[in-house]
Design a protein around this motif. Structure first.
Motif, short mmCIF file in Angstrom:
data_model
loop_
_atom_site.label_atom_id
_atom_site.label_comp_id
_atom_site.label_asym_id
_atom_site.label_seq_id
_atom_site.Cartn_x
_atom_site.Cartn_y
_atom_site.Cartn_z
N ASN A 189 0.82 -1.21 0.00
CA ASN A 189 0.00 0.00 0.00
C ASN A 189 0.86 1.26 0.00
OD1 ASN A 189 -2.42 -1.43 0.03
ND2 ASN A 189 -2.62 -1.37 2.26
N ALA A 190 2.02 1.18 0.64
CA ALA A 190 2.91 2.35 0.72
C ALA A 190 3.68 2.58 -0.57
CB ALA A 190 3.89 2.16 1.89
N VAL A 191 3.85 1.51 -1.37
CA VAL A 191 4.66 1.61 -2.59
C VAL A 191 3.81 1.86 -3.83
CG1 VAL A 191 6.20 0.32 -4.13
CG2 VAL A 191 6.52 0.18 -1.65
N ASP A 192 2.66 1.19 -3.92
CA ASP A 192 1.81 1.24 -5.11
C ASP A 192 2.58 0.82 -6.36
OD1 ASP A 192 -0.35 1.53 -6.77
OD2 ASP A 192 -0.41 3.73 -6.69
N GLU A 227 -7.49 -8.47 0.72
CA GLU A 227 -8.53 -7.74 1.44
C GLU A 227 -7.99 -6.43 2.01
OE1 GLU A 227 -11.58 -8.56 5.22
OE2 GLU A 227 -10.11 -10.08 4.62
N HIS A 228 -6.70 -6.41 2.37
CA HIS A 228 -6.10 -5.22 2.99
C HIS A 228 -5.30 -4.35 2.02
CE1 HIS A 228 -7.27 -7.31 6.68
NE2 HIS A 228 -7.14 -6.15 7.27
N LEU A 229 -5.41 -4.61 0.74
CA LEU A 229 -4.78 -3.73 -0.25
C LEU A 229 -5.73 -2.57 -0.53
CD1 LEU A 229 -3.26 -6.33 -2.77
CD2 LEU A 229 -2.06 -5.01 -1.00
N ASP A 230 -5.30 -1.36 -0.20
CA ASP A 230 -6.18 -0.20 -0.34
C ASP A 230 -5.41 1.01 -0.86
OD1 ASP A 230 -8.81 -1.10 0.65
OD2 ASP A 230 -7.73 -1.41 2.54
N GLY A 231 -6.09 1.82 -1.65
CA GLY A 231 -5.53 3.08 -2.12
C GLY A 231 -4.45 2.93 -3.18
N ILE A 232 -4.38 1.77 -3.84
CA ILE A 232 -3.35 1.56 -4.86
C ILE A 232 -3.99 1.09 -6.17
CG2 ILE A 232 -1.50 1.09 -3.23
CD1 ILE A 232 -1.89 -1.89 -3.68
N THR A 233 -3.21 1.19 -7.24
CA THR A 233 -3.71 0.82 -8.57
C THR A 233 -2.86 -0.29 -9.18
OG1 THR A 233 -2.38 2.56 -9.61
CG2 THR A 233 -4.65 3.13 -8.98
N SER A 234 -2.24 -1.10 -8.33
CA SER A 234 -1.39 -2.20 -8.81
C SER A 234 -2.19 -3.23 -9.59
CB SER A 234 -0.71 -2.89 -7.62
OG SER A 234 -0.02 -1.97 -6.81
N TYR A 235 -1.51 -3.91 -10.51
CA TYR A 235 -2.10 -5.01 -11.26
C TYR A 235 -1.66 -6.31 -10.60
CZ TYR A 235 -4.00 -7.50 -15.29
OH TYR A 235 -4.77 -8.30 -16.10
N ARG A 241 -6.65 -5.41 -12.12
CA ARG A 241 -6.12 -4.15 -11.60
C ARG A 241 -6.95 -3.65 -10.43
NH1 ARG A 241 -2.37 -1.12 -13.01
NH2 ARG A 241 -2.18 -2.04 -15.10
N LEU A 242 -6.23 -3.26 -9.39
CA LEU A 242 -6.87 -2.67 -8.22
C LEU A 242 -7.20 -1.20 -8.52
CD1 LEU A 242 -4.45 -4.14 -5.54
CD2 LEU A 242 -6.76 -4.94 -6.05
N PRO A 243 -8.20 -0.64 -7.88
CA PRO A 243 -9.09 -1.28 -6.91
C PRO A 243 -10.27 -2.00 -7.54
CG PRO A 243 -9.58 1.06 -7.03
CD PRO A 243 -8.42 0.83 -7.96
N GLU A 244 -10.50 -1.78 -8.85
CA GLU A 244 -11.71 -2.32 -9.48
C GLU A 244 -11.82 -3.83 -9.37
OE1 GLU A 244 -10.44 1.48 -11.33
OE2 GLU A 244 -9.46 -0.47 -11.08
N ALA A 245 -10.69 -4.54 -9.49
CA ALA A 245 -10.71 -6.00 -9.54
C ALA A 245 -10.78 -6.66 -8.17
CB ALA A 245 -9.47 -6.51 -10.29
#
Length: 251
Positions: free
Chosen positions: A105-108, A151-159, A175-179
């Motif tokens: 979450n800190a790196v994205d 479940e705890h991945l938040d505020g990022i757009t990682s694939y 891709r987060l957060p949509e997926a």
């Protein structure tokens, strides 16, 4: 750079990098590498839980992993972070998942890739296993660990990608957060199966008969796995141990 000048068809140049090294590099140096043609760095994050990093002698802290990842991103490099489900064993699985999610979450990062734990005798951690100081989680326990992490991945757009045969659920991708809801739904679909079907899938995946959950609906494949399962049980074999041995062959 030299490569692009001589091989203009090259679209991507990647390298593996240690987070500690990236954390020490001035962003300007990383920018120069990008300008010279480097496009992506792959980093073995493994875990973001400091006691576990120390236990496996990774040689880096969670804070250094965050700093290294952020510098790579700041330099305009694509960043792929590799996570190792199972590394926390049965004792630290929760701390492993939550600590790793915190770093991610800190790196994205651009990509989050899973590489499930597999142990062979040449590895130092195997000695811990043999001595009874480390317990490898079951396949289902590792799936639950992955669920907790996602479940705890938040505020990022990682694939998120589960693109390696070491992983049980290779179809986890998006891709987060949509997926995120779809990723969790796929995990819950597996965990919601009766134990008999989950065992069939675990064995079938490790035999290479299945690639995704939908393959369970293929009668021919399912029957093929069931026949192997019946032979193993008739010999008194430990099916789950067979599954582990088959997974370890993927290294």
């Amino acid at each position: 750079g030299f490569l692009r000048e001589n091989f203009p068809q090259v679209e991507r140049i990647t390298t593996y990098a240690r987070a500690k090294t990236l954390a020490r590099k001035p962003v300007e140096d990383l920018v120069r590498l990008r300008e010279a043609g480097l496009t992506r760095v792959h980093v073995g994050l493994e875990t973001g839980y400091d006691p576990l990093l120390e236990y496996v002698q990774k040689g880096v802290t969670a804070a250094e992993q965050i700093e290294g990842g952020r510098r790579a991103k700041a330099a305009g490099l694509e960043l792929s972070e590799y996570v190792m489900p199972g590394l926390g064993g049965r004792a630290w699985w929760r701390e492993h998942a939550l600590g790793t999610a915190e770093v991610l979450n800190a790196v994205d990062a651009d990509f989050i890739r899973f590489r499930t734990l597999a142990l062979i005798p040449s590895m130092p951690l195997y000695e811990e296993l043999a001595a009874g100081r480390f317990e490898v989680p079951t396949e289902d326990e590792m799936v639950r660990e992955i669920r907790l992490l996602i479940e705890h991945l938040d505020g990022i757009t990682s694939y998120v990608v589960s693109d390696h045969s070491l992983n049980l659920l290779m179809e986890l991708e998006g891709r987060l957060p949509e997926a995120k809801p779809e990723l969790l739904a796929t995990i819950d679909r597996y965990l919601g199966l009766p134990e008999e079907e989950r065992q069939n899938f675990r064995l079938g995946r490790r035999l290479g008969v299945y690639r995704q959950l939908d393959d369970l609906q293929d009668y021919g494949r399912r029957r093929q796995v069931q026949e192997v399962l019946a032979r193993l049980e008739s010999r008194g074999a430990d099916v789950e141990q067979v599954v582990v041995e088959l997974r370890n062959r993927c290294i």
